[in-house]
Design a protein around this motif. Structure first.
Motif, PDB file in Angstrom:
ATOM      1  N   SER A  37      33.313 -44.687 -19.647  1.00 54.01           N
ATOM      2  CA  SER A  37      33.755 -44.010 -18.423  1.00 54.01           C
ATOM      3  C   SER A  37      33.993 -45.006 -17.300  1.00 54.01           C
ATOM      4  O   SER A  37      34.989 -44.925 -16.568  1.00 54.01           O
ATOM      5  N   LEU A  38      33.082 -45.940 -17.165  1.00 52.93           N
ATOM      6  CA  LEU A  38      33.224 -46.952 -16.119  1.00 52.93           C
ATOM      7  C   LEU A  38      34.462 -47.812 -16.352  1.00 52.93           C
ATOM      8  O   LEU A  38      35.195 -48.143 -15.404  1.00 52.93           O
ATOM      9  N   MET A  39      34.714 -48.181 -17.613  1.00 48.41           N
ATOM     10  CA  MET A  39      35.892 -48.999 -17.904  1.00 48.41           C
ATOM     11  C   MET A  39      37.182 -48.227 -17.632  1.00 48.41           C
ATOM     12  O   MET A  39      38.176 -48.804 -17.184  1.00 48.41           O
ATOM     13  N   SER A  40      37.163 -46.921 -17.881  1.00 45.99           N
ATOM     14  CA  SER A  40      38.374 -46.137 -17.640  1.00 45.99           C
ATOM     15  C   SER A  40      38.676 -46.014 -16.153  1.00 45.99           C
ATOM     16  O   SER A  40      39.839 -45.880 -15.755  1.00 45.99           O
ATOM     17  N   LEU A  41      37.655 -46.066 -15.308  1.00 46.82           N
ATOM     18  CA  LEU A  41      37.839 -45.947 -13.857  1.00 46.82           C
ATOM     19  C   LEU A  41      38.013 -47.295 -13.164  1.00 46.82           C
ATOM     20  O   LEU A  41      38.410 -47.340 -11.998  1.00 46.82           O
ATOM     21  N   HIS A  42      37.715 -48.366 -13.878  1.00 45.15           N
ATOM     22  CA  HIS A  42      37.762 -49.702 -13.277  1.00 45.15           C
ATOM     23  C   HIS A  42      39.184 -50.023 -12.815  1.00 45.15           C
ATOM     24  O   HIS A  42      40.152 -49.839 -13.549  1.00 45.15           O
ATOM     25  N   GLY A  43      39.312 -50.474 -11.579  1.00 49.16           N
ATOM     26  CA  GLY A  43      40.617 -50.783 -11.015  1.00 49.16           C
ATOM     27  C   GLY A  43      41.302 -49.594 -10.365  1.00 49.16           C
ATOM     28  O   GLY A  43      42.315 -49.762  -9.683  1.00 49.16           O
ATOM     29  N   ILE A  44      40.761 -48.397 -10.581  1.00 45.66           N
ATOM     30  CA  ILE A  44      41.303 -47.188  -9.962  1.00 45.66           C
ATOM     31  C   ILE A  44      40.453 -46.794  -8.761  1.00 45.66           C
ATOM     32  O   ILE A  44      40.972 -46.439  -7.712  1.00 45.66           O
ATOM     33  N   VAL A  45      39.149 -46.862  -8.923  1.00 47.84           N
ATOM     34  CA  VAL A  45      38.221 -46.572  -7.826  1.00 47.84           C
ATOM     35  C   VAL A  45      37.411 -47.835  -7.550  1.00 47.84           C
ATOM     36  O   VAL A  45      37.272 -48.710  -8.413  1.00 47.84           O
ATOM     37  N   ASP A  46      36.881 -47.928  -6.340  1.00 48.96           N
ATOM     38  CA  ASP A  46      36.086 -49.110  -6.010  1.00 48.96           C
ATOM     39  C   ASP A  46      34.615 -48.786  -5.759  1.00 48.96           C
ATOM     40  O   ASP A  46      33.815 -49.690  -5.509  1.00 48.96           O
ATOM     41  N   HIS A  47      34.265 -47.518  -5.846  1.00 48.78           N
ATOM     42  CA  HIS A  47      32.873 -47.097  -5.669  1.00 48.78           C
ATOM     43  C   HIS A  47      32.651 -45.888  -6.563  1.00 48.78           C
ATOM     44  O   HIS A  47      33.436 -44.943  -6.533  1.00 48.78           O
ATOM     45  N   VAL A  48      31.616 -45.936  -7.400  1.00 54.14           N
ATOM     46  CA  VAL A  48      31.328 -44.797  -8.276  1.00 54.14           C
ATOM     47  C   VAL A  48      30.020 -44.139  -7.875  1.00 54.14           C
ATOM     48  O   VAL A  48      29.064 -44.808  -7.457  1.00 54.14           O
ATOM     49  N   THR A  65      21.904 -52.871 -14.459  1.00 53.97           N
ATOM     50  CA  THR A  65      22.224 -54.063 -15.251  1.00 53.97           C
ATOM     51  C   THR A  65      23.721 -54.228 -15.512  1.00 53.97           C
ATOM     52  O   THR A  65      24.171 -55.321 -15.842  1.00 53.97           O
ATOM     53  N   GLN A  66      24.523 -53.133 -15.370  1.00 53.12           N
ATOM     54  CA  GLN A  66      25.959 -53.231 -15.643  1.00 53.12           C
ATOM     55  C   GLN A  66      26.649 -54.012 -14.503  1.00 53.12           C
ATOM     56  O   GLN A  66      26.155 -54.079 -13.385  1.00 53.12           O
ATOM     57  N   THR A  67      27.793 -54.603 -14.815  1.00 56.96           N
ATOM     58  CA  THR A  67      28.508 -55.421 -13.822  1.00 56.96           C
ATOM     59  C   THR A  67      29.913 -54.887 -13.517  1.00 56.96           C
ATOM     60  O   THR A  67      30.625 -55.477 -12.708  1.00 56.96           O
ATOM     61  N   LEU A  68      30.317 -53.798 -14.156  1.00 56.68           N
ATOM     62  CA  LEU A  68      31.655 -53.257 -13.920  1.00 56.68           C
ATOM     63  C   LEU A  68      31.796 -52.733 -12.494  1.00 56.68           C
ATOM     64  O   LEU A  68      32.843 -52.886 -11.865  1.00 56.68           O
ATOM     65  N   PHE A  69      30.746 -52.114 -11.985  1.00 55.58           N
ATOM     66  CA  PHE A  69      30.755 -51.551 -10.641  1.00 55.58           C
ATOM     67  C   PHE A  69      29.481 -51.960  -9.909  1.00 55.58           C
ATOM     68  O   PHE A  69      28.496 -51.217  -9.893  1.00 55.58           O
ATOM     69  N   PRO A  70      29.500 -53.144  -9.286  1.00 58.97           N
ATOM     70  CA  PRO A  70      28.340 -53.519  -8.470  1.00 58.97           C
ATOM     71  C   PRO A  70      28.092 -52.522  -7.342  1.00 58.97           C
ATOM     72  O   PRO A  70      26.954 -52.367  -6.879  1.00 58.97           O
ATOM     73  N   ASP A  71      29.159 -51.852  -6.897  1.00 61.84           N
ATOM     74  CA  ASP A  71      29.049 -50.887  -5.810  1.00 61.84           C
ATOM     75  C   ASP A  71      28.982 -49.481  -6.405  1.00 61.84           C
ATOM     76  O   ASP A  71      30.006 -48.912  -6.803  1.00 61.84           O
ATOM     77  N   TYR A  72      27.784 -48.942  -6.485  1.00 63.57           N
ATOM     78  CA  TYR A  72      27.594 -47.619  -7.064  1.00 63.57           C
ATOM     79  C   TYR A  72      26.473 -46.885  -6.337  1.00 63.57           C
ATOM     80  O   TYR A  72      25.664 -47.493  -5.634  1.00 63.57           O
ATOM     81  N   ARG A 231      42.987 -48.238 -27.478  1.00 61.02           N
ATOM     82  CA  ARG A 231      44.388 -47.922 -27.195  1.00 61.02           C
ATOM     83  C   ARG A 231      44.509 -47.245 -25.833  1.00 61.02           C
ATOM     84  O   ARG A 231      45.532 -47.363 -25.165  1.00 61.02           O
ATOM     85  N   TRP A 232      43.449 -46.555 -25.429  1.00 58.47           N
ATOM     86  CA  TRP A 232      43.486 -45.746 -24.218  1.00 58.47           C
ATOM     87  C   TRP A 232      42.615 -46.303 -23.096  1.00 58.47           C
ATOM     88  O   TRP A 232      42.903 -46.075 -21.916  1.00 58.47           O
ATOM     89  N   ILE A 233      41.538 -46.988 -23.460  1.00 57.67           N
ATOM     90  CA  ILE A 233      40.625 -47.552 -22.466  1.00 57.67           C
ATOM     91  C   ILE A 233      40.479 -49.041 -22.748  1.00 57.67           C
ATOM     92  O   ILE A 233      39.810 -49.431 -23.706  1.00 57.67           O
ATOM     93  N   PRO A 234      41.091 -49.905 -21.945  1.00 57.19           N
ATOM     94  CA  PRO A 234      40.971 -51.343 -22.193  1.00 57.19           C
ATOM     95  C   PRO A 234      39.524 -51.819 -22.047  1.00 57.19           C
ATOM     96  O   PRO A 234      38.808 -51.396 -21.136  1.00 57.19           O
ATOM     97  N   ILE A 235      39.148 -52.705 -22.934  1.00 57.77           N
ATOM     98  CA  ILE A 235      37.810 -53.290 -22.862  1.00 57.77           C
ATOM     99  C   ILE A 235      37.738 -54.257 -21.687  1.00 57.77           C
ATOM    100  O   ILE A 235      38.615 -55.091 -21.493  1.00 57.77           O
ATOM    101  N   ILE A 236      36.674 -54.143 -20.923  1.00 61.47           N
ATOM    102  CA  ILE A 236      36.379 -55.093 -19.838  1.00 61.47           C
ATOM    103  C   ILE A 236      35.008 -55.668 -20.127  1.00 61.47           C
ATOM    104  O   ILE A 236      34.007 -54.957 -20.074  1.00 61.47           O
ATOM    105  N   GLU A 237      34.968 -56.924 -20.488  1.00 64.69           N
ATOM    106  CA  GLU A 237      33.699 -57.525 -20.856  1.00 64.69           C
ATOM    107  C   GLU A 237      32.856 -57.797 -19.611  1.00 64.69           C
ATOM    108  O   GLU A 237      33.396 -58.081 -18.529  1.00 64.69           O
ATOM    109  N   PRO A 238      31.515 -57.697 -19.753  1.00 71.75           N
ATOM    110  CA  PRO A 238      30.623 -57.974 -18.617  1.00 71.75           C
ATOM    111  C   PRO A 238      30.830 -59.377 -18.091  1.00 71.75           C
ATOM    112  O   PRO A 238      31.191 -60.310 -18.823  1.00 71.75           O
ATOM    113  N   LEU A 239      30.605 -59.537 -16.788  1.00 71.71           N
ATOM    114  CA  LEU A 239      30.727 -60.873 -16.172  1.00 71.71           C
ATOM    115  C   LEU A 239      29.597 -61.760 -16.636  1.00 71.71           C
ATOM    116  O   LEU A 239      28.499 -61.307 -16.919  1.00 71.71           O
TER     117      LEU A 239
END
Length: 239
Positions: A37-48, A65-72, A231-239
């Protein structure tokens, strides 16, 4: 823009897997559903905002511990969960933007459709089904915009394919001016926000999605292990 992920349910249809683990943290292809879910929203929203209740401490630990959305922000449904509309109500004081997307925390949505949804002032995401009877059929006007939802219509009432509600929405803060009433189930329904926006003469766009995978029971979870999610949700690897 804000994104709201509804992740507070008990996952009763997923038991016994959810007796000790909240459903959003069950693994699909080695990653928690919540991570998809976080990967699908990444780049679309900046705060979850993650709406939590059941086993909320585990979701809090994961988000820390996740790094996709430091602002949550974690938002607990208090005093008790009273439906999806209530979950959105609980987020009102924590939103930072006038616009926000809401998604179910146990469904997989394609990033491209969420991007299209984000561009609408008000919107509801749909998928075309030949048999809409297990779903909420979305009725549209001549321009293709939302009129209302017919929950679980009789088989054969609408010609196939019929757009059906899949639990992803785009709203503005105007919806908090509308008073939700409890449904026959005794809950506040998020779909009523779409109806009230339409009644207030807002255009509510219907965004057809090419993909949707709900994970409601163990069979769904098992099937999700072999679908081509990337195919639908691009993988975004943790920083």
């Amino acid at each position: 823009m804000d994104g709201i992920i509804l992740a507070g349910g008990k996952g009763t249809r997923m038991r016994p897997l959810t007796l000790d683990t909240p459903k959003p943290l069950l693994l699909v292809q080695g990653r928690p559903i919540l991570e998809w879910s976080l990967m699908s929203l990444h780049g679309i929203v900046d705060h979850v905002l993650i709406v939590v209740k059941y086993l909320k401490e585990q979701i809090a630990d994961y988000m820390a511990t996740q790094t996709l959305f430091p602002d949550y922000t974690l938002v607990e449904q208090l005093p008790e969960p009273l439906g999806t509309g209530h979950a959105v109500m609980c987020c009102e004081d924590y939103l930072r933007s006038d616009e926000f997307i809401v998604v179910n925390g146990d469904d997989l949505y394609p990033k491209s459709a969420l991007e299209e949804l984000s561009r609408q002032p008000f919107g509801i995401m749909s998928i075309l089904k030949d048999d809409p009877s297990p779903y909420g059929a979305i009725l549209r006007d001549d321009a293709g915009n939302f009129l209302r939802i017919h929950e679980k219509p009789p088989i054969g009432l609408y010609p196939p394919p019929t757009p059906c509600n899949i639990g992803a929405y785009k709203f503005t803060s105007d919806v908090f001016d509308y008073r939700l009433e409890k449904s026959e189930r005794g809950e506040y329904e998020i779909t009523d926000y779409a109806g009230l926006a339409k009644a207030a003469e807002h255009i509510v766009s219907v965004v057809d999605s090419p993909f949707w995978f709900p994970i409601g029971n163990p069979d769904n979870l098992n099937d999700a292990q072999s679908i081509d999610i990337t195919r639908w949700i691009p993988i975004i690897e943790p920083l």
